[in-house]
Design a protein around this motif. Structure first.
Motif, PDB file in Angstrom:
ATOM      1  N   SER A  73       0.822  -1.204   0.000  1.00 24.83           N
ATOM      2  CA  SER A  73       0.000   0.000   0.000  1.00 24.83           C
ATOM      3  C   SER A  73       0.859   1.259   0.000  1.00 24.83           C
ATOM      4  CB  SER A  73      -0.924  -0.002   1.235  1.00 24.83           C
ATOM      5  OG  SER A  73      -0.143  -0.071   2.434  1.00 24.83           O
ATOM      6  N   ASP A  74       2.017   1.237   0.683  1.00 22.93           N
ATOM      7  CA  ASP A  74       2.916   2.395   0.686  1.00 22.93           C
ATOM      8  C   ASP A  74       3.435   2.672  -0.722  1.00 22.93           C
ATOM      9  OD1 ASP A  74       2.604   2.505   3.459  1.00 22.93           O
ATOM     10  OD2 ASP A  74       4.305   1.148   3.802  1.00 22.93           O
ATOM     11  N   LEU A  75       3.749   1.598  -1.467  1.00 22.74           N
ATOM     12  CA  LEU A  75       4.259   1.781  -2.827  1.00 22.74           C
ATOM     13  C   LEU A  75       3.180   2.366  -3.729  1.00 22.74           C
ATOM     14  CD1 LEU A  75       6.474   1.390  -4.939  1.00 22.74           C
ATOM     15  CD2 LEU A  75       5.630  -0.953  -5.286  1.00 22.74           C
ATOM     16  N   VAL A  76       1.914   1.911  -3.554  1.00 21.61           N
ATOM     17  CA  VAL A  76       0.824   2.454  -4.373  1.00 21.61           C
ATOM     18  C   VAL A  76       0.630   3.941  -4.083  1.00 21.61           C
ATOM     19  CG1 VAL A  76      -1.641   2.297  -4.879  1.00 21.61           C
ATOM     20  CG2 VAL A  76      -0.298   0.209  -4.554  1.00 21.61           C
ATOM     21  N   LYS A  77       0.761   4.338  -2.800  1.00 19.88           N
ATOM     22  CA  LYS A  77       0.623   5.758  -2.454  1.00 19.88           C
ATOM     23  C   LYS A  77       1.764   6.575  -3.064  1.00 19.88           C
ATOM     24  CE  LYS A  77      -1.818   4.835   1.887  1.00 19.88           C
ATOM     25  NZ  LYS A  77      -1.752   4.917   3.371  1.00 19.88           N
ATOM     26  N   ARG A  78       3.020   6.002  -3.009  1.00 18.03           N
ATOM     27  CA  ARG A  78       4.147   6.719  -3.610  1.00 18.03           C
ATOM     28  C   ARG A  78       3.958   6.856  -5.125  1.00 18.03           C
ATOM     29  NH1 ARG A  78       9.528   3.826  -1.684  1.00 18.03           N
ATOM     30  NH2 ARG A  78      10.427   5.450  -3.049  1.00 18.03           N
ATOM     31  N   GLY A  79       3.222   5.935  -5.722  1.00 21.01           N
ATOM     32  CA  GLY A  79       2.959   5.989  -7.147  1.00 21.01           C
ATOM     33  C   GLY A  79       1.781   6.858  -7.509  1.00 21.01           C
ATOM     34  N   GLY A  80       1.227   7.623  -6.548  1.00 21.98           N
ATOM     35  CA  GLY A  80       0.132   8.556  -6.829  1.00 21.98           C
ATOM     36  C   GLY A  80      -1.232   7.935  -6.697  1.00 21.98           C
ATOM     37  N   GLY A  81      -1.332   6.661  -6.289  1.00 23.54           N
ATOM     38  CA  GLY A  81      -2.605   6.005  -6.143  1.00 23.54           C
ATOM     39  C   GLY A  81      -3.104   5.397  -7.446  1.00 23.54           C
ATOM     40  N   LEU A  82      -4.245   4.742  -7.378  1.00 22.43           N
ATOM     41  CA  LEU A  82      -4.817   4.070  -8.534  1.00 22.43           C
ATOM     42  C   LEU A  82      -5.579   5.040  -9.424  1.00 22.43           C
ATOM     43  CD1 LEU A  82      -6.224   0.866  -6.757  1.00 22.43           C
ATOM     44  CD2 LEU A  82      -4.041   1.118  -7.960  1.00 22.43           C
ATOM     45  N   ARG A  83      -5.574   4.757 -10.699  1.00 24.18           N
ATOM     46  CA  ARG A  83      -6.353   5.544 -11.643  1.00 24.18           C
ATOM     47  C   ARG A  83      -7.816   5.127 -11.577  1.00 24.18           C
ATOM     48  NH1 ARG A  83      -2.651   5.842 -17.172  1.00 24.18           N
ATOM     49  NH2 ARG A  83      -0.926   7.073 -16.255  1.00 24.18           N
ATOM     50  N   PRO A  84      -8.696   5.964 -12.106  1.00 22.48           N
ATOM     51  CA  PRO A  84     -10.144   5.634 -12.019  1.00 22.48           C
ATOM     52  C   PRO A  84     -10.508   4.331 -12.717  1.00 22.48           C
ATOM     53  CG  PRO A  84      -9.844   7.954 -12.546  1.00 22.48           C
ATOM     54  CD  PRO A  84      -8.486   7.325 -12.625  1.00 22.48           C
ATOM     55  N   ILE A  90      -6.198  -4.671   0.227  1.00 20.69           N
ATOM     56  CA  ILE A  90      -5.026  -3.965   0.749  1.00 20.69           C
ATOM     57  C   ILE A  90      -5.305  -2.478   0.844  1.00 20.69           C
ATOM     58  CG2 ILE A  90      -2.639  -3.328   0.198  1.00 20.69           C
ATOM     59  CD1 ILE A  90      -2.263  -6.100  -1.011  1.00 20.69           C
ATOM     60  N   MET A  91      -5.927  -1.920  -0.200  1.00 17.64           N
ATOM     61  CA  MET A  91      -6.169  -0.490  -0.205  1.00 17.64           C
ATOM     62  C   MET A  91      -7.280  -0.107   0.776  1.00 17.64           C
ATOM     63  SD  MET A  91      -3.797   0.328  -2.117  1.00 17.64           S
ATOM     64  CE  MET A  91      -4.092   2.090  -2.008  1.00 17.64           C
ATOM     65  N   ARG A  92      -8.196  -1.044   1.035  1.00 23.74           N
ATOM     66  CA  ARG A  92      -9.233  -0.767   2.038  1.00 23.74           C
ATOM     67  C   ARG A  92      -8.664  -0.846   3.436  1.00 23.74           C
ATOM     68  NH1 ARG A  92     -12.692  -3.936  -1.369  1.00 23.74           N
ATOM     69  NH2 ARG A  92     -12.392  -5.732   0.037  1.00 23.74           N
ATOM     70  N   SER A  93      -7.728  -1.761   3.675  1.00 21.05           N
ATOM     71  CA  SER A  93      -7.163  -1.940   5.020  1.00 21.05           C
ATOM     72  C   SER A  93      -5.645  -1.973   4.932  1.00 21.05           C
ATOM     73  CB  SER A  93      -7.694  -3.229   5.666  1.00 21.05           C
ATOM     74  OG  SER A  93      -9.092  -3.231   5.739  1.00 21.05           O
ATOM     75  N   PRO A  94      -4.967  -0.822   4.787  1.00 16.89           N
ATOM     76  CA  PRO A  94      -3.494  -0.818   4.726  1.00 16.89           C
ATOM     77  C   PRO A  94      -2.902  -1.354   6.036  1.00 16.89           C
ATOM     78  CG  PRO A  94      -4.407   1.280   3.970  1.00 16.89           C
ATOM     79  CD  PRO A  94      -5.543   0.526   4.572  1.00 16.89           C
ATOM     80  N   GLY A  95      -1.848  -2.156   5.874  1.00 17.32           N
ATOM     81  CA  GLY A  95      -1.183  -2.750   7.026  1.00 17.32           C
ATOM     82  C   GLY A  95      -1.821  -4.028   7.505  1.00 17.32           C
ATOM     83  N   SER A  96      -2.897  -4.505   6.833  1.00 22.03           N
ATOM     84  CA  SER A  96      -3.545  -5.750   7.234  1.00 22.03           C
ATOM     85  C   SER A  96      -2.705  -6.952   6.796  1.00 22.03           C
ATOM     86  CB  SER A  96      -4.941  -5.823   6.615  1.00 22.03           C
ATOM     87  OG  SER A  96      -4.840  -5.845   5.192  1.00 22.03           O
ATOM     88  N   LYS A  97      -3.201  -8.155   7.027  1.00 22.27           N
ATOM     89  CA  LYS A  97      -2.465  -9.361   6.676  1.00 22.27           C
ATOM     90  C   LYS A  97      -2.301  -9.526   5.158  1.00 22.27           C
ATOM     91  CE  LYS A  97      -6.586 -12.311   6.716  1.00 22.27           C
ATOM     92  NZ  LYS A  97      -7.184 -13.557   7.261  1.00 22.27           N
ATOM     93  N   TYR A  98      -3.162  -8.852   4.396  1.00 22.44           N
ATOM     94  CA  TYR A  98      -3.045  -8.924   2.937  1.00 22.44           C
ATOM     95  C   TYR A  98      -1.955  -7.992   2.395  1.00 22.44           C
ATOM     96  CZ  TYR A  98      -7.665 -11.021   3.552  1.00 22.44           C
ATOM     97  OH  TYR A  98      -8.706 -11.811   3.954  1.00 22.44           O
ATOM     98  N   ASP A  99      -1.571  -7.005   3.204  1.00 25.38           N
ATOM     99  CA  ASP A  99      -0.617  -5.982   2.784  1.00 25.38           C
ATOM    100  C   ASP A  99       0.810  -6.490   3.075  1.00 25.38           C
ATOM    101  OD1 ASP A  99       0.350  -3.680   1.750  1.00 25.38           O
ATOM    102  OD2 ASP A  99      -0.339  -2.356   3.373  1.00 25.38           O
ATOM    103  N   LEU A 100       1.432  -7.125   2.093  1.00 18.44           N
ATOM    104  CA  LEU A 100       2.734  -7.771   2.273  1.00 18.44           C
ATOM    105  C   LEU A 100       3.871  -6.760   2.255  1.00 18.44           C
ATOM    106  CD1 LEU A 100       2.295 -10.806  -0.163  1.00 18.44           C
ATOM    107  CD2 LEU A 100       1.871 -10.742   2.304  1.00 18.44           C
ATOM    108  N   TYR A 101       5.006  -7.147   2.907  1.00 20.71           N
ATOM    109  CA  TYR A 101       6.217  -6.339   2.823  1.00 20.71           C
ATOM    110  C   TYR A 101       6.825  -6.465   1.420  1.00 20.71           C
ATOM    111  CZ  TYR A 101       6.123  -5.973   7.931  1.00 20.71           C
ATOM    112  OH  TYR A 101       5.760  -5.724   9.204  1.00 20.71           O
ATOM    113  N   LEU A 102       7.449  -5.401   0.947  1.00 24.58           N
ATOM    114  CA  LEU A 102       8.103  -5.406  -0.353  1.00 24.58           C
ATOM    115  C   LEU A 102       9.483  -6.057  -0.263  1.00 24.58           C
ATOM    116  CD1 LEU A 102       7.213  -1.812  -1.614  1.00 24.58           C
ATOM    117  CD2 LEU A 102       6.164  -3.969  -2.315  1.00 24.58           C
ATOM    118  N   GLU A 103       9.895  -6.714  -1.356  1.00 27.80           N
ATOM    119  CA  GLU A 103      11.223  -7.325  -1.445  1.00 27.80           C
ATOM    120  C   GLU A 103      11.893  -6.885  -2.739  1.00 27.80           C
ATOM    121  OE1 GLU A 103      11.180 -11.532  -1.068  1.00 27.80           O
ATOM    122  OE2 GLU A 103      10.318 -11.515   0.958  1.00 27.80           O
TER     123      GLU A 103
END
Length: 810
Positions: free
Chosen positions: A604-615, A676-689
């Motif tokens: 979710s952090d990476l998606v936010k850094r990327g400006g979020g999702l398009r419509p 993930i976008m509904r619940s950032p930091g939840s169990k679905y929101d994996l760490y980046l590698e």
């Protein structure tokens, strides 16, 4: 009775039905045979049958068609054969068969042709007549020989010049005349050129008065020459009558007839004219001395007779031209050796061993050097000229740490000190405590004599040398293990380096190209071998380890000296980490490559850094590609775990399929980006590698069909459609469809299969971008034709037994 007949007919009908069912099943199975469904044992059995029938791999198409394999499956079957390594058996069988045939034919031709060929080439002079570059054609452009005698067919050119000039080209008629215009016939047959010139000039002077007064001159030359017939007889390769130019000599005639045969003489070739021997030609005059003066010009009806050889002897060994030579009655061994070009430089000339055939058996004759000039020859003698011994009468050798090692002459009363001086002394690297002399005793058994090099040089020890002594002076480095040191870890060129005296830790770091950026300067370890003279069973110490801190003020690194076989370890700084990059692509505002700035950075952090999702993004279909192996050790660990799993798999195609999937550099990881976008930091929101690739697609509007469906295709997504609606929209299930194993792969890589509730299938829910897969049933192996016949026969036998029992009961 009616019941008995009815019972027998019933059993026969059952057997017929079974046979028909099995036959139809077998035909249906053959028609649908697939290469992927064949086990390894079935493929091996097929190859074994091809080998027995001598069917090569190139004819696999025809053979597979005969076995009921469809043409579309033949390439796959060929790949299966090659993957099992069975193609080499089929190709090797062809190669072996061709090699055996070729080897036999070649060996047969060599066996039949080699003895005669070898015997011909061994006779001295026989190669002269096998040389294609030598023709012995007569030179027709030479001046007319004075002793040439005119004959029928010759062209005579008469040139009259001076006050009167005229030229006549006249041929000698069969009667021997030439017809000069305005003069008449002149008889010239049998006249030499000189005699013919005198006669013609005398007759021409009657019509040209200037000839007598000296104002007019006459020249007679020979134009086109005639052909003559010569008969070659005796021991010759191709005897017969030959037509040759009238200038041909004996050598020309011998060449066109192939030369003397196996038993023909090279030294007794006679020219017979009018029943008399007028010349005897010796080919050795030409072969040895290049003299062709005895090769006389032949005349018409001459006979060339090659007589059988009289005496032949063989020379082999250390002569310049080993071969079989022919000798005249009065020639000796010395003359035959001269024909062979003389002795080689390596020849032993004191004695020659000869093998002679007497009346009953063979005998050995020893010919001394003094007997060679007068030794009488006997046909069939074989002379062997041996070489000198490969020994030296006064040789000594010195090798090792001297300036000029090599072979030297042994002088009277020569000592080891003298030999070292001849070799310009020992080098600086020489070990002065001990050297070795390898010496041969009287019985030629080896022995060793040791000496102190320094004492020999100083004159304290005197060692006399013998012939064939071999002195070895060793070097210091040759008598010990090569010293080295090792450096590992965070240096630019880790590895093993040669050790040098007074070598320090900093020197080794410089040799290794310096430290890397990740090197830790506060924790450098040096490991050293324990060298203790005594043994202590209570001492458990295995090595000496010393640590250094380059950042310390009292740094003693520059004072620390390394010892041979030390190992230096430069460790990585604990807080140092290289930059890690991830990629996000698709329907985000700023797609591209991003650097991970925290070990706990989420998707979710990476998606936010990327400006979020398009419509128009479709988060439910987003996927994550992650590297299969993080490090090399992960790959090795997984390979060891899979080794046991591979051993349990029987089919090579299954093993290859698993290996292919494991060896992929990236694997698909299903994520739920919408959750993930509904619940950032939840169990679905994996760490980046490091190396992660996130792809966010557009909204998907189709569903893809695969497998056992009559018309697989893409269908527009409709939320009202169920799983069966999509199947029916593609034509429905085929007869081979395995419905209870159907499954769906969603756009994000998630997979759901069909479940079973009582007797009904519960199919998974269809979402946009999903892929529906319907697998096929496994083909059940039916009974073979022979098995079906055996079963039917058994049932018929049982029916007869039952009828017999019923009769017995009644």
């Amino acid at each position: 009775m009616f019941r008995k007949i009815l019972l027998v007919q019933l059993f026969l009908f059952i057997g017929y039905c079974v046979n028909a069912q099995v036959s139809s099943a077998s035909k249906e199975q053959v028609g649908r045979m697939k290469a992927d469904n064949l086990s390894d044992d079935q493929v091996r059995q097929l190859v074994s049958e091809m080998k027995k029938k001598n069917v090569p791999l190139s004819q696999l198409d025809n053979y597979a068609t005969q076995k009921g394999v469809p043409a579309s499956e033949v390439p796959k079957l060929k790949e299966r054969i090659q993957s099992l390594g069975l193609d080499k058996e089929l190709s090797s069988a062809e190669i072996v068969k061709e090699a055996e045939t070729r080897t036999y034919s070649e060996a047969h031709s060599e066996t039949t042709a080699s003895p005669e060929k070898e015997k011909k080439t061994r006779v001295f002079g026989s190669e002269l007549f096998n040389n294609k570059n030598l023709t012995f054609e007569p030179n027709l452009r030479l001046p007319t020989p004075v002793n040439y005698h005119l004959g029928t067919g010759d062209e005579v050119i008469i040139d009259v010049y001076g006050y009167s000039e005229v030229q006549h080209k006249l041929k000698v008629s069969p009667d021997g005349y030439i017809n000069i215009p305005n003069l008449g016939l002149i008889y010239v047959n049998g006249l030499s050129i000189e005699d013919a010139r005198n006669r013609i000039t005398k007759q021409l002077s009657t019509i040209y008065s200037g000839i007598k007064s000296g104002n007019t001159f006459v020249q007679i030359t020979l134009g086109n020459i005639r052909s003559i017939r010569v008969l070659l007889i005796g021991e010759i390769v191709n005897p017969g009558s030959y037509t040759l130019p009238s200038l041909a000599t004996v050598a020309n005639a011998l060449y066109v007839s192939g030369g003397p045969s196996e038993n023909g003489s090279f030294r007794n070739i006679q020219v017979i004219r009018n029943g008399q021997v007028i010349s005897t030609f010796d080919l050795y005059d030409f072969l040895v001395n290049g003299d062709l003066s005895n090769s006389i010009v032949l005349q018409d009806q001459d006979i060339v007779k090659v007589n059988p050889y009289g005496t032949r002897v063989e020379l082999y060994g250390e002569v310049k031209r080993p071969a079989i030579y022919e000798a005249k009655p009065n020639e000796t061994l010395q003359q035959v050796i001269s024909y062979a070009g003389g002795y080689t430089d390596n020849a032993f000339r004191e004695t020659i061993n000869a093998f002679r055939i007497n009346n009953k058996e063979r005998e050995v004759v020893t010919v001394t050097a003094s007997q060679v000039p007068n030794f009488q020859l006997k046909s069939g003698d074989q002379f062997f000229i041996s070489g000198v011994l490969n020994r030296f009468s006064n040789r000594v050798i010195i090798a090792g740490q001297v300036f000029h090692a090599g072979t030297f002459a042994l002088e009277p009363n020569m000592t080891l000190s003298d030999l070292i001086k001849k070799a310009d002394g020992v080098t600086e690297n020489a070990s002065l405590t001990r050297g070795i002399i390898r010496r041969l005793q009287k019985d030629y058994s080896p022995s060793f004599v040791s000496f102190n090099v320094q004492d020999v040089i100083d004159g304290k020890e005197q060692v006399f040398l013998r012939k064939e002594d071999s002195v070895v002076i060793y070097g210091k480095t040759e008598l010990r293990e090569a010293y080295h040191v090792k450096i590992l870890g965070e240096v630019n060129n880790p590895g093993v380096y040669a050790y040098g005296d007074s070598m320090r830790l900093e020197d080794l770091i410089l040799l290794a190209g310096g430290l890397r950026d990740a090197a830790s300067l506060s924790n450098i370890e040096v490991s050293r071998i324990i060298r203790e003279p005594g043994y202590n069973s209570k001492d458990s110490l295995k090595s000496i380890i010393q640590k250094f801190n380059l950042n310390s003020e009292d740094n003693a690194t520059h004072l620390f000296s390394l010892q041979p076989f030390d190992e230096v370890m430069i460790r990585r700084a604990p807080l140092y980490s290289s930059l890690s990059n991830v990629v996000i692509e698709g329907e985000v505002v700023y797609p591209g490559t991003y650097t991970i700035n925290s070990k706990k950075e989420h998707i979710s952090d990476l998606v936010k850094r990327g400006g979020g999702l398009r419509p128009d993004a479709f988060p439910e279909g987003a996927v994550l590609l992650r590297r299969t192996f993080v490090t090399g050790s992960d790959s090795s660990l997984l390979a060891n775990k899979l080794e046991t799993f591979f051993n349990k798999l029987q089919d090579s195609s299954s093993i290859e399929h698993v290996k292919t999937s494991i060896e992929r550099k990236q694997q698909l990881l299903g994520i739920s980006l919408d959750k993930i976008m509904r619940s950032p930091g939840s169990k679905y929101d994996l760490y980046l590698e490091e190396g992660d690739v996130i792809s966010v697609p557009k909204k998907l509007q189709t569903v893809q069909m695969f497998g056992e469906i009559y018309f697989p295709k893409k269908i527009r997504y409709d939320g009202k459609y169920t799983f069966r609606d999509y199947i029916n929209g593609s034509g429905g299930f085929t007869a081979q469809a395995l419905r209870r194993r159907s499954y769906i792969v969603y756009a994000n890589g998630e997979v759901k299969n069909t479940s079973k509730i009582l007797f009904f299938n519960r199919y998974p829910k269809v979402k946009p971008g999903a892929e529906i897969y319907v697998p096929s049933r496994r083909e059940h192996k039916g009974l073979s034709g022979n098995e079906a016949i055996g079963l039917a026969s058994g049932l018929a036998s049982v029916a007869l037994v039952i009828v017999t029992i019923l009769n017995a009961v009644k």
